[in-house]
Scaffold this active site. Structure first.
Site, short mmCIF file in Angstrom:
data_model
loop_
_atom_site.label_atom_id
_atom_site.label_comp_id
_atom_site.label_asym_id
_atom_site.label_seq_id
_atom_site.Cartn_x
_atom_site.Cartn_y
_atom_site.Cartn_z
N LYS A 74 0.76 -39.08 15.69
CA LYS A 74 0.96 -37.90 14.85
C LYS A 74 -0.02 -36.81 15.28
O LYS A 74 -1.19 -37.11 15.57
CB LYS A 74 0.74 -38.29 13.38
CG LYS A 74 1.07 -37.20 12.37
CD LYS A 74 0.83 -37.71 10.95
CE LYS A 74 1.19 -36.68 9.89
NZ LYS A 74 0.97 -37.20 8.53
N SER A 149 4.86 -36.75 5.54
CA SER A 149 4.68 -35.76 6.58
C SER A 149 4.71 -36.33 8.00
O SER A 149 4.83 -35.57 8.95
CB SER A 149 3.35 -35.04 6.36
OG SER A 149 2.27 -35.95 6.50
N SER A 173 2.75 -40.34 3.21
CA SER A 173 3.23 -39.72 4.45
C SER A 173 3.58 -40.69 5.57
O SER A 173 4.22 -40.30 6.53
CB SER A 173 2.20 -38.72 4.96
OG SER A 173 2.22 -37.56 4.17
#
Lengths: 487, 490
Positions: A74, A149, A173
């Site tokens: 990420k 996210s 997330s």
């Protein structure tokens, strides 16, 4: 084949790494344009050079636990020399001069970073629609969001663009996108995995967590990531555990399961509820003892979560002023304040600004007691309540999210619904417990996930339970619709 | 000034210069003299994702100061974030401590006594904080107002600081100076601060007069300037009040070149720093063991040293206090006593002569010691005892040594300072004086006390080089001869 099996093959014949990498890049070429998992994808030739290094090491006897595996990261985790944007214009040109601890650990075990994945700006959001660059689509249905996210990390793994990915979980997330993409996502006990190099959003809530296609790989990667880091003061002083020893198809003890009444009420979609019930029956059939409990105070969890997350965010994000790195405005003839205002007005997106403003408000003199301090007290009450329940039960099971993945644009038009998607996951971050989202069902070609929550440092038991459920349900290494034509 | 009802409180920022590394990372604490932005890492640059880890030695240092200042020590250590936007602050918040809701300072409610004109006065210490120093802003082509551009050097970013805050118990600028000198002496005795390093001690002074508001003068770098700045403020504010003006609550800066304070900003309200406990640094318990361990390492402090000086060396309280007001001075004294004994005369010379000249020439004690080392003073005392020089000459040599950097013996032998102890030479001068002062001679013959006038004349004629004792002896001898001669004549 999962990562655990691949690594065994690579140890025996390192030349297979090239085949695996080339095949993966071939698939990326086919699906990436429609899914858009990556903000930065390393060029194939660069990755092949890294393969050569790992393969040479294997020939010299190296037995890295991730040797040759492609790991997607990420874009909130610092990678030395590799663009790290946090999904924000503010950091669109930021190249960290250092590696996060988790990156060092992955590399030390021979894992190869393939690229950096898309995300909601500064991890604020539940759909990956808040990225400053582009949206990411759900490989199960391209008209739907992948969750967030860590949306890009979930889709990269779900669509076979990587074998393992790292996300970050501040309020769900990792678990929410895992649930929406039919993958396994783990939010470790707070302090089990180092935050050093993870770009902070909600400091006291978040952990780096993996997203993978089956429970075995969750055990594998968690074993690499966990363990004390002296560079992170919130890191627990615990020895690393080999979680693969918990991959047993039978219960390692007699598990007592609690279901929270307030989490299976009218707010949950009927399809989610029936999938949830199916999973509970599966476990009951394996001899798990299931009871219903009530935690009335849980209704205060979400507002508490948002107050604390936004307060911490407003503080953590104050460092982005464009002076030392990141988005830089022309400062000629401007006062400091003017230069700051300009770079922050332009560099941050709407959701980030909203949370900074709210966070600033709740920390302001005169409001601190009413909001931040009160939220801290509720947080303590929630902790006590869950501790009480978990002294009687080994695991609490909830749906991961109350509904199926929303369509693109749907959540943005209804922000309350967006915030509510975190309702079952965010509570866990407030109290620092470990939790996993695992696939429970496929409904109309859309995955549904359930969440397992355990006591502090009970990752081993959670993996054992998840593994049993995976064996009984057969829900592993799922192939989403967008990928099916190519495998 | 006393009728103005002046209240002064000080915030003293002290760099813990004895530590090897910064407060939250392993960068060196020796940032001075390094090329800009080379003494930095992700943590002290506040790079995204970098985290702080507390340097436990800084906590021990703070505990030591807390014990020396008789503070109540908190049972938990909590760091808080203090938010404000400024380019020298890499995270736009400073990791500090806050004494309020949800947080606590490491130590509170302490006490330090100061000695003002022979009287001791207790000054309450409100609290002690540990915090990080920001970077340094450099204005390459002028000042804050005139420089065309600004550079920032983050080498200092993250240096451990203690903020020591007094209650407003000080009532005049002199007390403020004495407070800072005493505090500095305590810190030096503990061994935490090298005050010679530029910027290691910085003071913000709060002052209010009856009928006015609190005015803060920021960033004063010496105790003498604190005294000057506060004196300036009292005059400025009392004049303004006399003219019926309103003293606004404001922050002012001390301009140490022009020796004036300049208004920086008017504070209508308390600034909102949005303090909250830093979630990167979980609170940790300050154990009894740690406090006891720290207490056991506490060295002799100035108050104890004053007592010992009085007891062991028989010094007056005044002498002992002045000597101990600076650790360097007290050490210098003890070194000299070790070499040549005579604590009382050594103490007197240091306090009345050496210290006076150090102040007059605006030297630090350490510079003074380099120019006039212990062995030089002992040499002079030795020459004094052997009557090679007299006390007056000794007093003259000290400033010459401090000004010229020449060794004391060089000055004595090369610049003609050797005492006149040659009887023939002295008698010649004495005879001249007797000839020139018939009236004084007459007085001296009837009143032995009047002889001092003649001794003084001899000293003057010899430019102070006459050995006073020998002069006295020879004068008496000559006067006796005169008196016998006159009685014979009668």
């Amino acid at each position: 084949m999962d990562g655990l099996e691949l690594v065994k093959l690579f140890h025996a014949d390192p030349s297979l790494i090239y085949e695996y990498v080339i095949e993966t890049y071939e698939l990326i070429r086919k699906v990436e344009d429609s899914i858009k998992s990556y903000i930065t994808l390393k060029p194939l030739d660069e990755v092949l050079k890294e393969c050569k290094i790992v393969s040479d090491k294997i020939k010299d006897g190296f037995k890295g636990r991730l040797a040759g595996l492609l790991i997607a990261v990420k874009d909130v985790i610092s990678t030395k020399g590799l663009l790290t944007t946090c999904g924000s214009k503010m950091l669109s040109n930021y190249i960290p001069p250092y590696d996060a601890t988790v990156i060092e650990r992955v590399s030390a075990e021979g894992g190869i970073i393939i690229g950096k994945t898309n995300m909601d700006e500064f991890a604020m959001g539940s759909t990956t629609e808040n990225s400053a660059f582009f949206i990411t689509r759900n490989p199960w249905d391209l008209s739907r969001v992948p969750g967030g996210s860590s949306g890009g990390s979930a889709t990269a793994v779900s669509a076979y663009e990587a074998t393992i990915s790292l996300g970050s979980d501040t309020g769900g997330s990792v678990r929410l996108p895992a649930s929406y993409t039919g993958t396994v996502g783990v939010k470790p006990t707070y302090g089990l995995v180092s935050r050093y190099g993870l770009i902070s959003y909600g400091t006291s809530l978040e952990q780096v967590g993996p997203i993978v296609r089956d429970v075995s790989d969750a055990a594998l990667i968690l074993s690499v990531l966990s363990g004390h880091d002296p560079r992170d003061s919130t890191s627990l002083k615990v020895e690393a555990v080999d979680y693969t020893t918990f991959l047993k198809p039978i219960p390692l003890k007699k598990y007592r399961v609690a279901i929270i009444k307030e989490c299976i009420n009218e707010g949950v979609d009927s399809s989610v509820l029936s999938s949830f019930n199916k999973s509970i029956y599966r476990l009951e059939n394996e001899g798990f003892e299931v009871s219903e409990v009530s935690i009335p105070i849980i209704r205060y969890a979400l507002p508490t979560y948002y107050i604390i997350a936004m307060a911490e965010a407003s503080s953590n994000l104050s460092r982005y002023d464009g002076i030392r790195y990141g988005y830089h405005v022309d400062v000629e003839n401007k006062l400091w304040d003017e230069a700051y205002t300009e770079s922050r007005s332009y560099g941050f997106g709407l959701e980030v600004k909203k949370r900074i403003l709210l966070g600033t408000f709740v920390l302001s003199a005169g409001y601190y007691d009413q909001y931040y301090l009160k939220a801290s007290k509720v947080r303590k009450l929630l902790y006590d309540e869950f501790s009480r329940i978990l002294s009687h039960y080994d695991v609490v099971i909830t749906p991961t999210a109350p509904s199926l993945p929303p369509r693109i644009g749907e959540a943005i038009s209804d922000p309350m619904k967006l915030y509510l998607s975190d309702i079952y996951t965010a509570t866990v971050n407030l109290i620092g417990l470990p939790a996993m989202s695992i696939p429970a069902d496929i409904v109309n070609d859309l995955p549904v996930g359930i969440q397992l929550i355990g006591p502090r440092l009970s990752e081993g038991s959670l993996i054992n339970i998840a593994y049993i459920h995976e064996v009984k349900s057969g829900l592993k290494n799922l192939i989403p619709t967008a990928v099916r034509p190519y495998v | 000034m006393s009728n103005l009802n002046v209240k002064i409180g000080l915030e003293v920022h002290v760099q813990i210069t004895s530590l090897k590394s910064k407060l939250f990372c392993s960068c060196s604490s020796e940032y001075r003299g390094k090329p800009p932005n080379t003494n930095v890492c992700p943590t002290c640059l506040g790079l995204p994702g970098a985290l702080p880890v507390v340097n436990i030695e800084a906590v021990k240092a703070a505990l030591m100061v807390a014990l020396a200042l008789k503070c109540t020590i908190s049972d938990v250590l909590v760091f808080s974030r203090k938010h404000y936007f400024y380019p020298d602050l890499v995270k736009n918040y400073q990791i500090s401590q806050y004494d309020g809701i949800g947080s606590v300072a490491i130590a509170r409610n302490g006490l330090m006594t100061i000695n003002v004109d022979g009287k001791t006065k207790p000054i309450r210490i409100r609290r002690i904080n540990i915090e990080e120093d920001p970077g340094k802003i450099i204005y390459p082509t002028g000042s804050l107002l005139t420089s065309k551009y600004t550079l920032i050097d983050y080498n200092r970013s993250g240096i451990p600081l203690l903020e020591i805050v007094s209650e407003p118990d000080l009532t005049n600028p002199k007390e403020a100076r004495i407070f800072i000198d005493k505090l500095r002496s305590i810190l030096e005795h503990i061994g935490l601060v090298n005050p010679e390093l530029e910027g290691s001690i910085r003071v913000d002074a709060n002052i209010s007069l009856e009928g006015g508001s609190r005015v803060e003068v920021k960033n004063i770098s010496s105790s003498k300037d604190v005294e000057r700045a506060l004196t300036y403020e009292i005059i400025r504010q009392s004049k303004a009040l006399e003219h019926g003006e309103v003293i606004r609550r404001e922050t002012r800066h001390w301009d140490d070149l022009k020796k004036v304070t300049i208004s920086a900003r008017v504070k209508e309200l308390e600034e909102d720093y949005r303090y909250f406990p830093d979630p990167d640094l979980p609170p940790f318990k300050i154990s009894k063991e740690l406090i006891e361990e720290t207490a056991s390492k506490l060295p002799e402090l100035p108050d104890q040293r004053v007592e010992r000086f009085m007891k062991t060396y028989g010094l007056s309280e005044y002498l002992a206090n002045v000597l101990v007001s600076e650790k360097g001075l007290a050490d210098y004294f003890e070194d000299c006593v070790k070499i040549c004994g005579e604590p009382e005369s050594i103490g007197n010379i240091i306090v009345n002569d050496l210290k006076r000249w150090i102040d007059e020439l605006d030297l630090s004690i350490y510079e003074a010691i380099r120019l006039f080392p212990q062995k030089d003073l002992c040499q002079l005392v030795d020459l004094l005892n052997k009557n090679v020089i007299n006390i007056k000459i000794l007093k003259e040599i000290i400033p010459r040594a401090l000004k010229s950097g020449k060794s004391a013996s060089t000055i004595v032998y090369e610049e003609g300072y050797v005492d006149i102890s040659d009887e023939d030479v002295l008698l010649k001068i004495i005879d001249e004086v007797i000839r020139e002062n018939p009236k004084a001679v007459g007085d001296a013959l009837t009143n032995p006390k009047a002889i001092n006038y003649l001794v003084g004349q001899v000293m003057r004629k010899s430019k102070g080089r006459a050995n006073p004792e020998l002069t006295n002896k020879l004068l008496i001898k000559r006067l006796n001869e005169l008196s016998r001669a006159s009685s014979n004549a009668n």
